[in-house]
Design a protein around this motif. Structure first.
Motif, mmCIF file in Angstrom:
data_model
loop_
_atom_site.group_PDB
_atom_site.id
_atom_site.type_symbol
_atom_site.label_atom_id
_atom_site.label_comp_id
_atom_site.label_asym_id
_atom_site.label_seq_id
_atom_site.Cartn_x
_atom_site.Cartn_y
_atom_site.Cartn_z
ATOM 1 N N VAL A 152 0.878 -1.187 -0.026
ATOM 2 C CA VAL A 152 -0.012 0.015 0.124
ATOM 3 C C VAL A 152 0.676 1.411 0.161
ATOM 4 O O VAL A 152 1.527 1.284 0.675
ATOM 5 C CB VAL A 152 -0.843 -0.063 1.387
ATOM 6 N N LEU A 153 0.360 2.066 -0.897
ATOM 7 C CA LEU A 153 1.084 3.484 -1.073
ATOM 8 C C LEU A 153 0.291 4.603 -0.684
ATOM 9 O O LEU A 153 -0.843 4.642 -1.262
ATOM 10 C CB LEU A 153 1.827 3.604 -2.517
ATOM 11 N N VAL A 154 0.821 5.367 0.307
ATOM 12 C CA VAL A 154 -0.075 6.584 0.856
ATOM 13 C C VAL A 154 0.500 7.825 0.332
ATOM 14 O O VAL A 154 1.685 8.148 0.905
ATOM 15 C CB VAL A 154 -0.496 6.638 2.175
ATOM 16 N N SER A 167 -0.553 2.721 -13.833
ATOM 17 C CA SER A 167 -1.654 1.378 -14.361
ATOM 18 C C SER A 167 -1.053 0.337 -13.188
ATOM 19 O O SER A 167 -2.099 -0.686 -13.069
ATOM 20 C CB SER A 167 -1.444 1.220 -15.629
ATOM 21 N N GLU A 168 -0.041 0.166 -12.568
ATOM 22 C CA GLU A 168 0.615 -0.867 -11.605
ATOM 23 C C GLU A 168 -0.021 -0.753 -10.364
ATOM 24 O O GLU A 168 -0.142 -1.710 -9.562
ATOM 25 C CB GLU A 168 1.958 -0.627 -11.330
ATOM 26 N N PHE A 169 -1.102 0.264 -10.213
ATOM 27 C CA PHE A 169 -1.590 0.319 -8.825
ATOM 28 C C PHE A 169 -3.330 0.505 -9.113
ATOM 29 O O PHE A 169 -3.910 0.967 -9.909
ATOM 30 C CB PHE A 169 -1.382 1.415 -8.169
ATOM 31 N N LEU A 185 -3.144 3.834 -2.504
ATOM 32 C CA LEU A 185 -3.065 2.887 -3.767
ATOM 33 C C LEU A 185 -2.533 1.733 -3.158
ATOM 34 O O LEU A 185 -1.719 1.383 -2.267
ATOM 35 C CB LEU A 185 -2.095 3.520 -4.712
ATOM 36 N N LYS A 186 -2.837 0.515 -4.067
ATOM 37 C CA LYS A 186 -2.365 -0.769 -3.789
ATOM 38 C C LYS A 186 -1.630 -1.281 -4.971
ATOM 39 O O LYS A 186 -2.364 -1.293 -5.955
ATOM 40 C CB LYS A 186 -3.481 -1.620 -3.253
ATOM 41 N N LEU A 187 -0.609 -1.946 -4.772
ATOM 42 C CA LEU A 187 0.020 -2.587 -5.913
ATOM 43 C C LEU A 187 -0.383 -3.923 -6.368
ATOM 44 O O LEU A 187 -0.936 -4.410 -5.694
ATOM 45 C CB LEU A 187 1.590 -2.842 -5.721
#
Length: 188
Positions: A152-154, A167-169, A185-187
């Motif tokens: 997860v990316l915040v 598009s990878e997320f 976002l989630k990978l």
């Protein structure tokens, strides 16, 4: 400014003496970690994030986001910032919170971080607003394998700052809090 939850709840952060660093507000930080703790897309086999997670706090500034993650159960936090004043504040805050065994501090540029030793479960990114740093940083993190599968990316942005995730997320959430905007976002 204080840590808003977990083991360090209520403990004050050492803050900068100038306006160069803009720490994430207590309210925004609390909202960020409430989403991580309650959204089903932010769970790992160890439970809700950040419990048991390896966390990268990039553009770390004071380290407020990473210290909040440690307070709430992260197993390890790596703080990354390339500014000497931020490095000093990070060292002071990590020492102030007695978190040295669970933390690393890297003096690296977020848009060119090199390679990690081990990928991360959670990336907390709070770059300076409106300086177009998010896209090159995210691309570099992807290219250099900083993110574990399903990470997860915040990202904290200015409320009106444009951003389209790669598009990878997959987009989990996009929320505004006053002058700030949080993109989760989630990978894939």
């Amino acid at each position: 400014m204080r840590i808003v939850g977990g083991d360090f709840r209520g403990k004050k952060l050492i803050l900068p003496t100038d306006q160069r660093i803009r720490p994430t507000s207590d309210r925004t930080r609390e909202s960020l970690f409430n989403i991580l703790g309650h959204d089903s897309d932010c769970r790992t086999d160890k439970g809700p994030l950040p419990i048991g997670a390896r966390v990268l706090d990039i553009f770390a500034g004071t380290g407020a986001l990473g210290l909040e993650a440690l307070s709430r159960g992260a197993s390890h936090v790596t703080f990354m910032d390339n500014h000497p004043d931020s490095q000093r504040l990070l060292r002071e805050n990590v020492q102030h919170f007695n978190a040295g065994r669970s933390a690393d501090i890297l003096q690296r540029d977020g848009s060119n971080p090199g390679h990690p030793g081990t990928p991360y479960d959670l990336i907390l990114m709070d770059p300076p607003y409106n300086q177009n740093l998010v896209e090159p940083c995210v691309r570099s993190l992807l290219a250099n394998d900083w993110l574990r599968d399903g990470a997860v990316l915040v990202i904290e942005l200015a409320a009106k700052e444009a951003y389209t995730p790669p598009s990878e997320f997959t987009l989990i959430k996009d929320r505004k809090y006053g002058a700030a905007r949080l993109v989760f976002l989630k990978l894939l």
